[in-house]
Design a protein around this motif. Structure first.
Motif, PDB file in Angstrom:
ATOM      1  N   TRP A  41       1.390   0.859  -6.078  1.00  0.00           N
ATOM      2  CA  TRP A  41       0.823   0.630  -4.697  1.00  0.00           C
ATOM      3  C   TRP A  41      -0.411   1.955  -4.701  1.00  0.00           C
ATOM      4  O   TRP A  41      -1.373   1.881  -4.134  1.00  0.00           O
ATOM      5  N   ALA A  42       0.429   3.121  -4.506  1.00  0.00           N
ATOM      6  CA  ALA A  42      -0.218   4.368  -4.336  1.00  0.00           C
ATOM      7  C   ALA A  42      -1.516   4.706  -5.256  1.00  0.00           C
ATOM      8  O   ALA A  42      -2.590   5.131  -4.889  1.00  0.00           O
ATOM      9  N   ALA A  43      -1.030   4.441  -6.534  1.00  0.00           N
ATOM     10  CA  ALA A  43      -2.188   4.671  -7.692  1.00  0.00           C
ATOM     11  C   ALA A  43      -3.498   3.802  -7.363  1.00  0.00           C
ATOM     12  O   ALA A  43      -4.604   4.275  -7.298  1.00  0.00           O
ATOM     13  N   LYS A  44      -3.339   2.590  -6.856  1.00  0.00           N
ATOM     14  CA  LYS A  44      -4.282   1.697  -6.592  1.00  0.00           C
ATOM     15  C   LYS A  44      -4.886   2.232  -5.327  1.00  0.00           C
ATOM     16  O   LYS A  44      -6.423   2.171  -5.171  1.00  0.00           O
ATOM     17  N   TYR A  45      -4.107   2.675  -4.384  1.00  0.00           N
ATOM     18  CA  TYR A  45      -5.029   3.013  -3.037  1.00  0.00           C
ATOM     19  C   TYR A  45      -5.632   4.238  -3.258  1.00  0.00           C
ATOM     20  O   TYR A  45      -6.811   4.490  -2.725  1.00  0.00           O
ATOM     21  N   HIS A  46      -5.238   5.240  -4.181  1.00  0.00           N
ATOM     22  CA  HIS A  46      -5.946   6.440  -4.180  1.00  0.00           C
ATOM     23  C   HIS A  46      -7.054   6.429  -5.453  1.00  0.00           C
ATOM     24  O   HIS A  46      -7.704   7.408  -5.581  1.00  0.00           O
ATOM     25  N   GLY A  47      -7.233   5.271  -6.012  1.00  0.00           N
ATOM     26  CA  GLY A  47      -7.929   4.958  -6.980  1.00  0.00           C
ATOM     27  C   GLY A  47      -7.791   5.690  -8.418  1.00  0.00           C
ATOM     28  O   GLY A  47      -8.655   5.880  -9.175  1.00  0.00           O
ATOM     29  N   TRP A  48      -6.455   5.919  -8.599  1.00  0.00           N
ATOM     30  CA  TRP A  48      -6.149   6.541  -9.791  1.00  0.00           C
ATOM     31  C   TRP A  48      -5.836   5.343 -10.856  1.00  0.00           C
ATOM     32  O   TRP A  48      -5.917   4.144 -10.664  1.00  0.00           O
ATOM     33  N   SER A  49      -5.881   5.645 -12.148  1.00  0.00           N
ATOM     34  CA  SER A  49      -5.542   4.740 -13.293  1.00  0.00           C
ATOM     35  C   SER A  49      -4.348   4.169 -12.799  1.00  0.00           C
ATOM     36  O   SER A  49      -3.287   4.613 -12.634  1.00  0.00           O
ATOM     37  N   GLU A  50      -3.999   3.031 -13.592  1.00  0.00           N
ATOM     38  CA  GLU A  50      -2.848   2.127 -13.495  1.00  0.00           C
ATOM     39  C   GLU A  50      -2.058   2.805 -14.667  1.00  0.00           C
ATOM     40  O   GLU A  50      -2.452   3.348 -15.691  1.00  0.00           O
ATOM     41  N   PRO A  51      -0.905   3.369 -13.993  1.00  0.00           N
ATOM     42  CA  PRO A  51       0.357   4.137 -14.760  1.00  0.00           C
ATOM     43  C   PRO A  51       0.607   3.181 -16.121  1.00  0.00           C
ATOM     44  O   PRO A  51       0.965   2.113 -16.172  1.00  0.00           O
ATOM     45  N   ARG A  52       0.540   3.724 -17.323  1.00  0.00           N
ATOM     46  CA  ARG A  52       0.951   3.243 -18.582  1.00  0.00           C
ATOM     47  C   ARG A  52       1.802   4.259 -19.412  1.00  0.00           C
ATOM     48  O   ARG A  52       1.617   5.430 -19.080  1.00  0.00           O
ATOM     49  N   THR A 107      -4.369  15.792  -2.552  1.00  0.00           N
ATOM     50  CA  THR A 107      -5.607  15.825  -1.620  1.00  0.00           C
ATOM     51  C   THR A 107      -6.285  17.034  -2.197  1.00  0.00           C
ATOM     52  O   THR A 107      -7.638  16.908  -2.047  1.00  0.00           O
ATOM     53  N   GLY A 108      -5.821  17.906  -2.871  1.00  0.00           N
ATOM     54  CA  GLY A 108      -6.502  18.853  -3.097  1.00  0.00           C
ATOM     55  C   GLY A 108      -6.949  19.109  -4.689  1.00  0.00           C
ATOM     56  O   GLY A 108      -7.159  20.288  -5.236  1.00  0.00           O
ATOM     57  N   MET A 109      -6.899  17.972  -5.527  1.00  0.00           N
ATOM     58  CA  MET A 109      -7.179  18.084  -6.930  1.00  0.00           C
ATOM     59  C   MET A 109      -8.814  18.531  -6.913  1.00  0.00           C
ATOM     60  O   MET A 109      -9.595  17.851  -6.282  1.00  0.00           O
ATOM     61  N   SER A 110      -9.070  19.240  -8.015  1.00  0.00           N
ATOM     62  CA  SER A 110     -10.365  19.431  -8.463  1.00  0.00           C
ATOM     63  C   SER A 110     -10.922  18.200  -9.254  1.00  0.00           C
ATOM     64  O   SER A 110     -10.056  17.552  -9.667  1.00  0.00           O
ATOM     65  N   PRO A 111     -12.199  18.202  -9.505  1.00  0.00           N
ATOM     66  CA  PRO A 111     -12.547  17.109 -10.386  1.00  0.00           C
ATOM     67  C   PRO A 111     -11.961  17.273 -11.741  1.00  0.00           C
ATOM     68  O   PRO A 111     -11.773  16.048 -12.306  1.00  0.00           O
ATOM     69  N   ALA A 112     -11.919  18.337 -12.173  1.00  0.00           N
ATOM     70  CA  ALA A 112     -11.219  18.572 -13.442  1.00  0.00           C
ATOM     71  C   ALA A 112      -9.821  18.006 -13.622  1.00  0.00           C
ATOM     72  O   ALA A 112      -9.349  17.288 -14.581  1.00  0.00           O
ATOM     73  N   ASP A 113      -9.097  18.444 -12.549  1.00  0.00           N
ATOM     74  CA  ASP A 113      -7.627  17.839 -12.379  1.00  0.00           C
ATOM     75  C   ASP A 113      -7.365  16.657 -12.258  1.00  0.00           C
ATOM     76  O   ASP A 113      -6.791  15.878 -12.753  1.00  0.00           O
ATOM     77  N   ASP A 114      -8.409  15.868 -11.471  1.00  0.00           N
ATOM     78  CA  ASP A 114      -8.394  14.526 -11.118  1.00  0.00           C
ATOM     79  C   ASP A 114      -8.453  13.944 -12.226  1.00  0.00           C
ATOM     80  O   ASP A 114      -8.010  12.762 -12.712  1.00  0.00           O
ATOM     81  N   LYS A 115      -9.415  14.248 -13.239  1.00  0.00           N
ATOM     82  CA  LYS A 115      -9.763  13.556 -14.404  1.00  0.00           C
ATOM     83  C   LYS A 115      -8.572  13.792 -15.558  1.00  0.00           C
ATOM     84  O   LYS A 115      -8.098  12.669 -16.150  1.00  0.00           O
ATOM     85  N   ALA A 116      -7.792  14.902 -15.576  1.00  0.00           N
ATOM     86  CA  ALA A 116      -6.713  15.186 -16.400  1.00  0.00           C
ATOM     87  C   ALA A 116      -5.731  14.200 -15.852  1.00  0.00           C
ATOM     88  O   ALA A 116      -4.992  13.711 -16.951  1.00  0.00           O
ATOM     89  N   TRP A 117      -5.513  14.120 -14.503  1.00  0.00           N
ATOM     90  CA  TRP A 117      -4.432  13.293 -14.070  1.00  0.00           C
ATOM     91  C   TRP A 117      -4.731  11.851 -14.336  1.00  0.00           C
ATOM     92  O   TRP A 117      -3.849  11.013 -14.784  1.00  0.00           O
ATOM     93  N   ARG A 118      -5.891  11.232 -14.297  1.00  0.00           N
ATOM     94  CA  ARG A 118      -6.151   9.931 -14.625  1.00  0.00           C
ATOM     95  C   ARG A 118      -5.856   9.578 -15.868  1.00  0.00           C
ATOM     96  O   ARG A 118      -5.429   8.678 -16.388  1.00  0.00           O
ATOM     97  N   ASP A 119      -6.533  10.638 -16.736  1.00  0.00           N
ATOM     98  CA  ASP A 119      -6.301  10.384 -18.092  1.00  0.00           C
ATOM     99  C   ASP A 119      -4.877  10.303 -18.654  1.00  0.00           C
ATOM    100  O   ASP A 119      -4.333   9.472 -19.594  1.00  0.00           O
ATOM    101  N   VAL A 134       0.908  -1.164  -0.012  1.00  0.00           N
ATOM    102  CA  VAL A 134       0.060  -0.126  -0.152  1.00  0.00           C
ATOM    103  C   VAL A 134       0.716   1.128  -0.140  1.00  0.00           C
ATOM    104  O   VAL A 134       1.876   1.218   0.592  1.00  0.00           O
ATOM    105  N   GLY A 135       0.657   2.238  -0.742  1.00  0.00           N
ATOM    106  CA  GLY A 135       1.257   3.653  -0.608  1.00  0.00           C
ATOM    107  C   GLY A 135       0.283   4.688  -0.651  1.00  0.00           C
ATOM    108  O   GLY A 135      -0.951   4.631  -1.044  1.00  0.00           O
ATOM    109  N   THR A 136       0.655   5.595   0.147  1.00  0.00           N
ATOM    110  CA  THR A 136      -0.245   7.003   0.064  1.00  0.00           C
ATOM    111  C   THR A 136       0.835   8.079  -0.236  1.00  0.00           C
ATOM    112  O   THR A 136       1.844   8.164   0.077  1.00  0.00           O
ATOM    113  N   ILE A 137       0.329   8.930  -1.181  1.00  0.00           N
ATOM    114  CA  ILE A 137       1.110  10.153  -1.513  1.00  0.00           C
ATOM    115  C   ILE A 137       0.717  11.712  -1.116  1.00  0.00           C
ATOM    116  O   ILE A 137      -0.558  11.809  -1.078  1.00  0.00           O
TER     117      ILE A 137
END
Length: 897
Positions: free
Chosen positions: A395-406, A364-376, A344-347
Motif C-alpha cells: 500500500w505504502a509503495a503505491k502511495y509513495h510512488g515507489w516500485s512494486e516490491p519484487r 521523506t529525506g531521500m536524495s534523487p540518487a537514493d530514491d533511484k537506488a531504492w526503487r531499483d 493506503v499506507g504512509t511510511i
C-alpha cells in the motif's frame, strides 16, 4: 554437615505451574506436534528468576498427587467447587518434572497429602537445622509457616511480582502473628478450598477477635460475649470454624524419602536441559539459563558465552543509501513504521537489516540518487527481501510512488499463520517472543551517525533503535519460520499461493469499489423508520415505553411481568439474546417477541449501512481490507467494512448490495461465483460414485442427490425434501452435528440423525471419507487440503469430551473448507496473471464467500468474462467439474444471477 549458610528454597510446583499456565496464552506456546508448552515455559522463567535472585543452596519442589487426601476423607466437599484441571495443563506437569530432573532439583509428592504438607515438613526440618528458608507458593495457608527463619514469596498481580511475607509483613497485613493466621482463615473461610466461613465475618473482624482472645479456644470460650449479628452467625457456624481450623493445619511431620542433606543443589545438567529444550522448541531459554546461571552448570555451556548482540545502526544521510545497498548481497529484512488503512499506507521510517547491520532511513529525506537506488532495489526480483505485513508495505509503495516490491521471499506474518492458523495474534512482538524467546527491543545498540536535527532527542533515538531491532527480528524470524514451513511441508503452499496472493489483495484494496452514498442514505433512513415502527409497536404491546436495548428491562418485562418461560440463566439474569428470543417466539408466538426480533434485525442492518457510509473515502469508493490470517480454514475475511456480514438472500441484503456500483470509466460490474464448490470437493475427496454421478446427471444437483437418498425420480422430489438434502449436504461439508442439523432444519435431533443415516446409506463413501478424515488426523495430528494446506488438531486426543468433539467437527470441516479457499486463491492468481498478460483494463474488486465482484472496462465483457470463467473452472482438477455462473449489471445486486 555445616548448615550455617544453608539457604533452602521450597516451591509449590502446582501453584507456580498453574500461575504460569494462566499468565501466558496457550496459543502462542506449543511445539510443532501440538504439545502446549506455556506452563513449562512460564514455570522455567519463574524458576530461573528465583534461582538467580534468591541464590539458594538447597532446593525442593512439591506437587499435589491428586485431589484425594486425608482432608477429603474428613470433609468430602473439600475443594469440591474447583473447576476440572484443563487437559492442556495436565499434559505439561510431567514435562515440568522432566525439567526439574534435568536441573537436578528434587521434586516430590506424597500419597494422601498435599504439596503444602510436604513444604511444611521440609520447613520444620530447615528450621531445626537453623537454615534460612524461602517458600514460593500462591496458597495463603503457607502464611502460617512464616517465621524468623522462613519467608513466604507470595505472587502478586504481575507475573514476575513477589511479595515477601515476613512476620512483620503478616502483622501489617492481617494484624496477627503467622501462627495465628490459621485462626483468621478458619473464621473467614477459603472459597478456593470450598471451606465456608462465618457469614459477615471478614479478615478485620476475625483479627479483632484473635487479638482480644489470643486463640481459637479463647474465642470459642467467649462465644456468648460476642454480640450483634456476627456473634449470632459465629455461634451458629462454630462447627464449621472448628472443621476449617483442623483442615487448614499443615502437617509438618511427614515421613519423606529425602532429608535436608539430599536437597543441596549441585547445579543443572547442560546436556540434559538442552536436549529437553530442543524437544520443547525453547530456542532462547537455554541461552538465558547459561547466561544467568553458567556458574551453576554441570557441563560446558556453549564453549564460550555468546556476547550480547550489538546492532550496528547507520543513519543514512542523503546519498548514503545507494552505497549501503551496493555493499549488500544477502537477504535484506525490512521493517517500516507509519499509518495504514483503507488500502493506503504512509511510511515515516524504514530500517533495513542484514544480520546485525542496520540502515535507518527517513524516506521523506531521500536524495534523487537514493530514491533511484531504492526503487531499483525494490524492483529487482534477484535481491531477496523479507518483511512483516508485506501488504501494508505494498500500500505504502503505491502511495509513495515507489516500485512494486519484487523478490520478497518471506512475509513472517503469513508464515506464522500457516504454522498455527488458530493463533489470534501475529504481530511482530508476539512472534519475536514466541519464536525467538525475547522481547522486541534492541540490546546494547551501538549507533553510528546522528539523526539530522535530532541531537539529544532520546525518544527518537529509542524509536530508531526499536525500528532496527524489528528489522533484525524479521530476518531471524524468516529463517526460523521458513525452516518450520519446510518441516511441515508448507513452504510450497506459502511460495505458490499465500505469498503471491498478497499482491493481488493489496491491489484490490487500493482500488476499492464505488459506492452510491445517496442510495445508502435512503435505505439507512428506511431501516431507521422500521426500527422506530417496531419500537412503538412494542411499547403499545407492553403499555409503556422502555429501552429496547436494555437486557435488564427486557428481563423484567418478559420473565416477571409476562411470566414467559425462562431462558438460559446468566450472571445478570436470563438471557435475552436473539437465539433465546427466537426460541421463545416459537414456543409462545407472543407479538412482543416478534417486535423485538424485528427491531434487532433492522437495527443490525441500519448499523451495517451506517458503517458502509462511514468508510466511503474521498474517491467515492469503499476500500475493505482482506485478511489471510483470521479464518483458520484459509478462507479470506474482510473488515473496515466487513462485506461478509451483508445478508445473502434477504431483500434487505439485496438493497444494501445495490449501493455498490460501477465506477467512472467502466461499463458494468460482473459477479461470478462457484456453484456448490464444497459439495463438489466432498464428492471428489470421497470418490463416491453416486455423488459424482449426481453432479454429472443434471443441473439441479440437490434434487438429484435427494432423488438418490429417497430412492425416487427427480420429478418426485418436492421442495421440502430438496431443501433438507441441500442442508444435509452442506451440513456434512461444514462438520455439523445431528443437533446442529436439527436446529437448521427445525426438526428433532432424532429426525436429523435418521436423515443423515439415510444419506449415508446411499452415499457410503462419503460416510467412510468423513470417518477416515478424523481417524487419520487423530493419528497424524493434522488434516490436509487438496493443495496441501495443513491444520493441526491436538485436541483430537484430548481427554475432555467437549474439546475432543469440537476438534472432530473442525477436522471434518477443514479439508473441504480449506480446499475451497485454496481453489479460490489459485483462481484469483491465475486471473490476475492472465489480465496482466493480455493487458486488459477490467479488474477484480472483491472476493466474498465463493464469489468475485469485478469491474468491466468498455468493450471487454466477452474477453474478460471468458478469461475469468476459464481460470476459475480450471483452478483445480477434481473428479467433478468446477462450474461457475456470472451476471452483469450497474450494481452488485443488478449483476446477481
Amino acid at each position: 554437615m555445616s548448615i550455617d549458610k544453608t539457604r533452602l528454597l521450597l516451591i509449590d510446583g502446582h501453584s507456580m505451574a498453574y500461575r504460569a499456565f494462566f499468565a501466558l496464552p496457550a496459543d502462542r506456546f506449543s511445539t510443532d506436534d501440538g504439545q502446549t508448552t506455556n506452563a513449562v515455559y512460564g514455570f522455567t522463567s519463574m524458576l530461573l528468576k528465583l534461582l538467580t535472585t534468591e541464590e539458594p543452596t538447597h532446593i525442593a519442589v512439591a506437587f499435589d498427587l491428586s485431589r484425594q487426601t486425608f482432608r477429603t476423607e474428613e470433609y468430602p466437599e473439600y475443594k469440591a467447587g474447583r473447576a476440572s484441571t484443563p487437559d492442556e495443563f495436565k499434559s505439561q506437569v510431567p514435562l515440568i518434572q522432566n525439567l526439574l530432573d534435568a536441573c537436578n532439583i528434587p521434586w516430590m509428592t506424597k500419597d494422601n497429602y498435599e504439596a503444602d504438607d510436604i513444604i511444611a515438613t521440609l520447613t520444620r526440618q530447615g528450621r531445626e537445622a537453623n537454615a534460612e528458608i524461602l517458600i514460593s507458593s500462591g496458597d495463603r495457608d503457607s502464611i502460617q509457616l512464616v517465621s524468623s527463619h522462613s519467608t513466604l514469596l507470595y505472587p502478586g498481580r504481575k507475573v514476575d511480582e513477589l511479595t515477601r511475607y515476613t512476620p512483620d509483613k503478616v502483622a501489617e497485613k492481617y494484624q496477627v502473628t503467622p501462627d495465628q493466621y490459621r485462626i483468621i482463615a478458619a473464621l473467614v473461610g477459603e472459597k478456593s478450598d470450598n471451606l465456608p466461613g462465618v457469614p459477615g465475618v471478614g479478615a478485620k473482624t476475625a483479627a479483632k477477635w484473635v487479638k482480644k482472645y489470643q486463640s481459637l479456644d479463647g474465642i470459642i470460650d467467649n462465644l456468648d460475649a460476642i454480640g450483634g449479628k456476627v456473634g449470632d452467625n459465629l455461634r451458629s457456624h462454630v462447627d464449621d470454624v472448628k472443621r476449617n481450623y483442623e483442615l487448614n493445619r499443615l502437617i509438618d511431620d511427614l515421613s519423606l524419602d529425602v532429608g535436608l542433606d539430599e536437597l543441596e543443589w549441585p547445579g543443572w545438567d547442560v546436556k540434559e536441559v538442552n536436549q529437553l529444550f530442543d524437544g520443547l522448541q525453547f530456542r532462547q531459554l537455554g541461552k538465558r539459563l547459561g547466561e544467568q546461571l553458567g556458574d551453576k552448570a554441570i557441563g560446558q555451556v556453549n564453549e564460550e558465552p555468546e556476547p550480547a548482540r550489538e546492532l550496528t545502526i547507520t543513519t543514512i544521510d542523503p546519498d548514503g543509501l545507494s552505497e549501503w545497498l551496493t555493499d549488500v548481497d544477502d537477504t535484506v529484512s525490512i521493517s517500516f513504521r507509519g499509518e495504514f488503512g483503507a488500502g493506503v499506507g504512509t511510511i515515516e521510517a524504514l530500517a533495513l537489516a542484514v544480520s546485525d547491520r542496520v540502515a535507518w532511513i527517513d524516506p521523506t529525506g531521500m536524495s534523487p540518487a537514493d530514491d533511484k537506488a531504492w526503487r531499483d532495489f525494490l524492483a529487482d526480483a534477484d535481491r531477496p527481501k523479507t518483511l512483516h505485513h508485506e501488504k501494508h508495505f505494498r500500500w505504502a509503495a503505491k502511495y509513495h510512488g515507489w516500485s512494486e516490491p519484487r523478490g520478497v521471499t518471506t512475509d513472517v506474518h503469513i508464515a506464522a499463520y500457516l504454522l498455527k492458523p488458530e493463533q489470534r495474534s501475529f504481530d511482530l512482538p508476539t512472534l519475536t517472543e514466541q519464536y525467538l524467546q525475547r522481547e522486541l527491543t534492541s540490546t546494547t545498540p551501538r549507533n553510528e551517525g546522528v539523526l539530522p536535527g535530532l541531537e539529544g532527542s532520546e525518544s527518537r533515538e529509542t524509536q530508531r533503535d526499536d525500528d532496527a531491532a524489528a528489522a533484525v527480528a524479521i530476518g531471524e524470524l524468516a529463517e526460523v519460520l521458513t525452516d518450520k514451513l519446510e518441516q511441515r511441508s508448507q513452504k510450497v503452499l506459502a511460495d505458490t499461493l499465500e505469498y503471491p496472493i498478497i499482491g493481488v489483495l493489496a491491489e484490490m484494496e487500493s482500488v476499492g469499489i464505488a459506492a452510491d452514498d445517496d442510495h445508502f442514505a435512503g435505505i439507512e433512513s428506511s431501516f431507521a423508520a422500521k426500527a422506530k415502527e417496531a419500537t412503538e409497536e412494542a411499547w403499545a404491546t407492553v403499555g409503556r415505553q422502555f429501552n429496547m436495548r436494555s437486557p435488564k428491562q427486557l428481563q423484567e418485562i418478559l420473565f416477571e411481568e409476562l411470566d414467559m418461560p425462562k431462558t438460559k440463566r446468566t450472571k445478570t439474569g436470563y438471557t435475552t439474546d436473539a437465539e433465546a428470543l427466537s426460541g421463545l417466539y416459537a414456543k409462545t408466538g407472543h407479538p412482543l417477541l416478534e417486535q423485538l426480533l424485528r427491531f434487532r434485525d433492522v437495527e443490525k442492518l441500519k448499523q451495517i449501512v451506517a458503517t458502509l457510509r462511514a468508510t466511503v473515502q474521498d474517491d467515492g469508493r469503499i476500500h475493505t481490507t482482506f485478511h489471510q490470517t483470521v479464518a483458520a480454514t484459509g478462507r479470506l475475511s474482510s473488515s473496515d467494512p466487513n462485506l461478509q456480514n451483508i445478508p445473502i438472500r434477504s431483500s434487505a441484503g439485496r438493497d444494501i448490495r445495490a449501493g455498490f456500483v460501477v465506477g467512472s470509466g467502466y461499463s458494468e460490474l460482473m459477479t461470478i461465483d462457484y456453484s456448490q464448490i464444497e459439495m463438489r470437493i466432498m464428492a471428489s475427496l470421497s470418490e463416491d460414485d453416486d455423488l459424482i454421478d449426481a453432479f454429472k446427471s443434471g443441473e439441479d444437483v440437490h434434487r438429484a442427490v435427494a432423488a438418490k437418498v429417497f430412492n425416487s425420480s427427480e420429478d418426485a422430489v418436492d421442495n421440502e425434501h430438496r431443501s433438507r438434502i441441500k442442508a444435509m449436504s452442506y451440513g456434512l461439508a461444514y462438520g455439523l452435528s445431528a443437533y446442529g442439523l436439527s436446529q437448521q432444519l427445525n426438526v428433532s435431533a432424532e429426525e436429523a440423525a435418521q436423515l443423515r443415516e439415510d444419506y449415508f446409506q446411499r452415499f457410503g463413501k462419503v460416510r467412510d471419507y468423513l470417518r477416515n478424515v478424523v481417524e487419520t488426523a487423530r493419528e497424524s495430528g493434522y488434516t490436509e487440503t487438496i493443495m496441501g494446506r495443513r491444520r493441526y488438531f491436538p485436541d483430537l486426543k484430548s481427554n475432555n469430551r467437549q474439546r475432543r468433539e469440537m476438534a472432530e467437527r473442525a477436522a471434518l470441516n477443514a479439508p473441504i473448507q480449506g480446499s475451497a479457499a485454496d481453489i479460490m486463491k489459485k483462481a484469483m492468481l491465475d486471473v490476475d496473471a492472465a489480465v496482466r498478460e493480455r493487458d486488459l483494463e477490467s479488474r477484480v474488486l472483491l472476493q466474498v464467500h465463493d464469489e468475485l465482484v469485478c469491474e468491466v472496462a468498455p468493450g471487454e465483457r466477452d474477453a474478460f468474462s471468458d478469461l475469468v470463467r476459464a481460470k476459475m473452472e480450471n483452478a483445480a482438477d477434481l473428479a467433478v467439474p468446477l462450474t461457475v455462473s456470472a451476471g452483469f449489471g450497474p450494481s452488485w445486486e443488478a449483476a446477481a444471477h
